[in-house]
Design a protein around this motif. Structure first.
Motif, PDB file in Angstrom:
ATOM      1  N   THR A 119      -7.311   9.847   3.593  1.00  0.00           N
ATOM      2  CA  THR A 119      -6.138   9.678   2.747  1.00  0.00           C
ATOM      3  C   THR A 119      -6.436   8.661   1.659  1.00  0.00           C
ATOM      4  O   THR A 119      -7.047   7.628   1.916  1.00  0.00           O
ATOM      5  CB  THR A 119      -4.945   9.179   3.597  1.00  0.00           C
ATOM      6  OG1 THR A 119      -4.687  10.137   4.635  1.00  0.00           O
ATOM      7  CG2 THR A 119      -3.701   9.009   2.741  1.00  0.00           C
ATOM      8  N   ASP A 120      -5.984   8.941   0.443  1.00  0.00           N
ATOM      9  CA  ASP A 120      -6.135   7.981  -0.649  1.00  0.00           C
ATOM     10  C   ASP A 120      -5.067   6.899  -0.525  1.00  0.00           C
ATOM     11  O   ASP A 120      -3.882   7.202  -0.343  1.00  0.00           O
ATOM     12  CB  ASP A 120      -6.001   8.665  -2.007  1.00  0.00           C
ATOM     13  CG  ASP A 120      -7.149   9.627  -2.287  1.00  0.00           C
ATOM     14  OD1 ASP A 120      -8.116   9.655  -1.497  1.00  0.00           O
ATOM     15  OD2 ASP A 120      -7.078  10.346  -3.306  1.00  0.00           O
ATOM     16  N   LEU A 121      -5.481   5.638  -0.631  1.00  0.00           N
ATOM     17  CA  LEU A 121      -4.562   4.516  -0.525  1.00  0.00           C
ATOM     18  C   LEU A 121      -4.532   3.742  -1.843  1.00  0.00           C
ATOM     19  O   LEU A 121      -5.586   3.486  -2.442  1.00  0.00           O
ATOM     20  CB  LEU A 121      -4.969   3.569   0.606  1.00  0.00           C
ATOM     21  CG  LEU A 121      -5.013   4.166   2.019  1.00  0.00           C
ATOM     22  CD1 LEU A 121      -5.434   3.105   3.034  1.00  0.00           C
ATOM     23  CD2 LEU A 121      -3.668   4.774   2.413  1.00  0.00           C
ATOM     24  N   TYR A 122      -3.333   3.377  -2.268  1.00  0.00           N
ATOM     25  CA  TYR A 122      -3.127   2.682  -3.540  1.00  0.00           C
ATOM     26  C   TYR A 122      -2.597   1.286  -3.236  1.00  0.00           C
ATOM     27  O   TYR A 122      -1.481   1.136  -2.722  1.00  0.00           O
ATOM     28  CB  TYR A 122      -2.153   3.469  -4.415  1.00  0.00           C
ATOM     29  CG  TYR A 122      -2.543   4.923  -4.558  1.00  0.00           C
ATOM     30  CD1 TYR A 122      -3.427   5.334  -5.554  1.00  0.00           C
ATOM     31  CD2 TYR A 122      -2.059   5.885  -3.663  1.00  0.00           C
ATOM     32  CE1 TYR A 122      -3.800   6.662  -5.670  1.00  0.00           C
ATOM     33  CE2 TYR A 122      -2.437   7.220  -3.771  1.00  0.00           C
ATOM     34  CZ  TYR A 122      -3.308   7.594  -4.784  1.00  0.00           C
ATOM     35  OH  TYR A 122      -3.683   8.909  -4.884  1.00  0.00           O
ATOM     36  N   PHE A 123      -3.370   0.261  -3.548  1.00  0.00           N
ATOM     37  CA  PHE A 123      -3.058  -1.110  -3.165  1.00  0.00           C
ATOM     38  C   PHE A 123      -2.628  -1.959  -4.351  1.00  0.00           C
ATOM     39  O   PHE A 123      -3.087  -1.774  -5.488  1.00  0.00           O
ATOM     40  CB  PHE A 123      -4.284  -1.781  -2.541  1.00  0.00           C
ATOM     41  CG  PHE A 123      -4.672  -1.252  -1.193  1.00  0.00           C
ATOM     42  CD1 PHE A 123      -4.055  -1.719  -0.033  1.00  0.00           C
ATOM     43  CD2 PHE A 123      -5.663  -0.287  -1.068  1.00  0.00           C
ATOM     44  CE1 PHE A 123      -4.420  -1.246   1.210  1.00  0.00           C
ATOM     45  CE2 PHE A 123      -6.040   0.200   0.168  1.00  0.00           C
ATOM     46  CZ  PHE A 123      -5.407  -0.280   1.314  1.00  0.00           C
ATOM     47  N   ASN A 163      -7.334   1.660  -6.157  1.00  0.00           N
ATOM     48  CA  ASN A 163      -7.224   2.848  -5.313  1.00  0.00           C
ATOM     49  C   ASN A 163      -8.465   2.953  -4.426  1.00  0.00           C
ATOM     50  O   ASN A 163      -9.591   2.780  -4.912  1.00  0.00           O
ATOM     51  CB  ASN A 163      -7.121   4.123  -6.148  1.00  0.00           C
ATOM     52  CG  ASN A 163      -5.920   4.113  -7.078  1.00  0.00           C
ATOM     53  OD1 ASN A 163      -5.020   3.286  -6.949  1.00  0.00           O
ATOM     54  ND2 ASN A 163      -5.902   5.047  -8.007  1.00  0.00           N
ATOM     55  N   THR A 191      -4.559   6.852   9.922  1.00  0.00           N
ATOM     56  CA  THR A 191      -4.395   5.749   8.977  1.00  0.00           C
ATOM     57  C   THR A 191      -3.772   4.529   9.651  1.00  0.00           C
ATOM     58  O   THR A 191      -2.972   3.825   9.047  1.00  0.00           O
ATOM     59  CB  THR A 191      -3.525   6.191   7.790  1.00  0.00           C
ATOM     60  OG1 THR A 191      -2.321   6.794   8.284  1.00  0.00           O
ATOM     61  CG2 THR A 191      -4.255   7.171   6.898  1.00  0.00           C
ATOM     62  N   ALA A 250       0.403   5.445   0.320  1.00  0.00           N
ATOM     63  CA  ALA A 250      -0.560   6.457   0.736  1.00  0.00           C
ATOM     64  C   ALA A 250      -0.305   7.775   0.026  1.00  0.00           C
ATOM     65  O   ALA A 250       0.838   8.201  -0.130  1.00  0.00           O
ATOM     66  CB  ALA A 250      -0.493   6.660   2.248  1.00  0.00           C
ATOM     67  N   VAL A 279       0.848  -1.190   0.000  1.00  0.00           N
ATOM     68  CA  VAL A 279       0.000   0.000   0.000  1.00  0.00           C
ATOM     69  C   VAL A 279       0.886   1.242   0.000  1.00  0.00           C
ATOM     70  O   VAL A 279       1.880   1.317   0.709  1.00  0.00           O
ATOM     71  CB  VAL A 279      -0.959   0.014   1.212  1.00  0.00           C
ATOM     72  CG1 VAL A 279      -0.199  -0.149   2.525  1.00  0.00           C
ATOM     73  CG2 VAL A 279      -1.794   1.292   1.240  1.00  0.00           C
ATOM     74  N   VAL A 296      -9.667   7.333   2.894  1.00  0.00           N
ATOM     75  CA  VAL A 296      -9.637   6.380   4.009  1.00  0.00           C
ATOM     76  C   VAL A 296      -9.329   7.110   5.304  1.00  0.00           C
ATOM     77  O   VAL A 296      -8.422   7.928   5.371  1.00  0.00           O
ATOM     78  CB  VAL A 296      -8.585   5.282   3.748  1.00  0.00           C
ATOM     79  CG1 VAL A 296      -8.469   4.358   4.950  1.00  0.00           C
ATOM     80  CG2 VAL A 296      -8.942   4.489   2.502  1.00  0.00           C
ATOM     81  N   VAL A 300      -0.561   2.706   7.847  1.00  0.00           N
ATOM     82  CA  VAL A 300      -0.402   2.358   6.434  1.00  0.00           C
ATOM     83  C   VAL A 300       0.165   3.505   5.608  1.00  0.00           C
ATOM     84  O   VAL A 300       0.542   3.310   4.449  1.00  0.00           O
ATOM     85  CB  VAL A 300      -1.736   1.862   5.832  1.00  0.00           C
ATOM     86  CG1 VAL A 300      -2.192   0.593   6.523  1.00  0.00           C
ATOM     87  CG2 VAL A 300      -2.823   2.941   5.906  1.00  0.00           C
ATOM     88  N   ALA A 301       0.228   4.697   6.191  1.00  0.00           N
ATOM     89  CA  ALA A 301       0.839   5.827   5.496  1.00  0.00           C
ATOM     90  C   ALA A 301       2.347   5.893   5.722  1.00  0.00           C
ATOM     91  O   ALA A 301       3.024   6.731   5.129  1.00  0.00           O
ATOM     92  CB  ALA A 301       0.194   7.140   5.944  1.00  0.00           C
TER      93      ALA A 301
END
Length: 254
Positions: free
Chosen positions: A79-83, A158, A174, A70, A68, A162, A204-205
């Motif tokens: 916050t936008d999270l990209y997995f 995405n 986060t 952030a 992930v 979050v 996660v950030a």
């Protein structure tokens, strides 16, 4: 009752017609086959979790892996999270986010394959952390990409906005436990989510949130002090770091 019926219908549509690319809360990227899940950036630009540890998602093994990245925080919206997610299953692989992994709920993101067609599908579900029951959830997810190669399922997606706290909070947080697992597909019905990994609370950030730190051995510190010439001063620096688990009593919102 009416809302429950709408959610159920939406879930069925996503499965039986994955090429339609889901319902309105899901949006797919144009280049849906351009998926590349590797360990690149782990601990530096991406937070990574895996089972077994340090497995290679680019290989042909049974590595269950997720990373992930952030985006910048945008309080109070989150916050936008990209997995990126990779695993092996004849049904689906899934990643979950939970503020408390033993109670409350987890938000699940499922990447699966329709074995009769060899096609990829994507679902969002909610998991009851007490009894493991799954129910449909319409969580907005964008830029979905998926690829199926035999039993290997890879996907990228995405998740915008979050926040581990109430979205009205002036400060988005986060910190989540991450769940990884797989599940079967029984006809047109999702089977149970079998959890393979539950992390401790991770920010996660922060890409290094789950990278172990090694304190300086006490013997080294003693040797350094002994070797200091008489009359000279010395400063012993400890590079160890302690992480305090954070728990939240309020429900989290995605």
């Amino acid at each position: 009752m009416e809302r429950g019926a709408i959610l159920l219908v939406a879930a069925v549509v996503v499965f039986v017609a994955p090429v339609v690319r889901g319902t309105s809360h899901l949006s797919f990227a144009n280049d849906t086959q351009q998926v590349n899940v590797t360990r690149a950036g782990c601990g530096v630009t991406a937070l990574c979790v895996d089972q077994p540890g340090a497995c290679d998602p680019a290989g042909n093994g049974t590595c269950l892996f997720a990373s992930v990245v952030a985006g910048p925080p945008a309080a109070p919206n989150g916050t936008d999270l990209y997995f990126k997610l990779r695993g092996t299953s004849k049904g689906y692989v899934a990643l979950g986010l939970a503020v408390n992994a033993t109670e409350g709920t987890s938000e699940l993101f499922l990447c699966g394959q329709n074995s009769s067609h060899g096609t990829f599908f994507f679902r969002t579900m909610q998991r009851n952390n007490t009894n493991a029951a799954l129910t449909p959830a319409e969580r907005r997810v964008t830029q979905i990409r998926g690829l199926v190669r035999g039993d290997v399922i890879e996907c990228e997606f995405n998740v915008p906005g979050v926040n581990a706290t109430d979205t009205r909070s002036s400060h988005a947080t986060t910190t989540f436990s991450i769940l990884l697992g797989t599940g079967p597909l029984n006809g047109s019905t999702l089977g149970p989510f079998n959890v393979s990994l539950i992390s401790g609370p991770l920010n996660v950030a922060d890409p290094s949130s789950n990278v172990p730190t090694t304190p300086s051995p006490a013997t080294n510190a003693t040797a350094t002090a002994t070797a200091t010439p008489s009359g000279a001063s010395s400063v012993l620096l400890s590079h160890g770091e302690q992480h305090t688990a954070i728990s939240y009593s309020s429900p989290w919102m995605l």
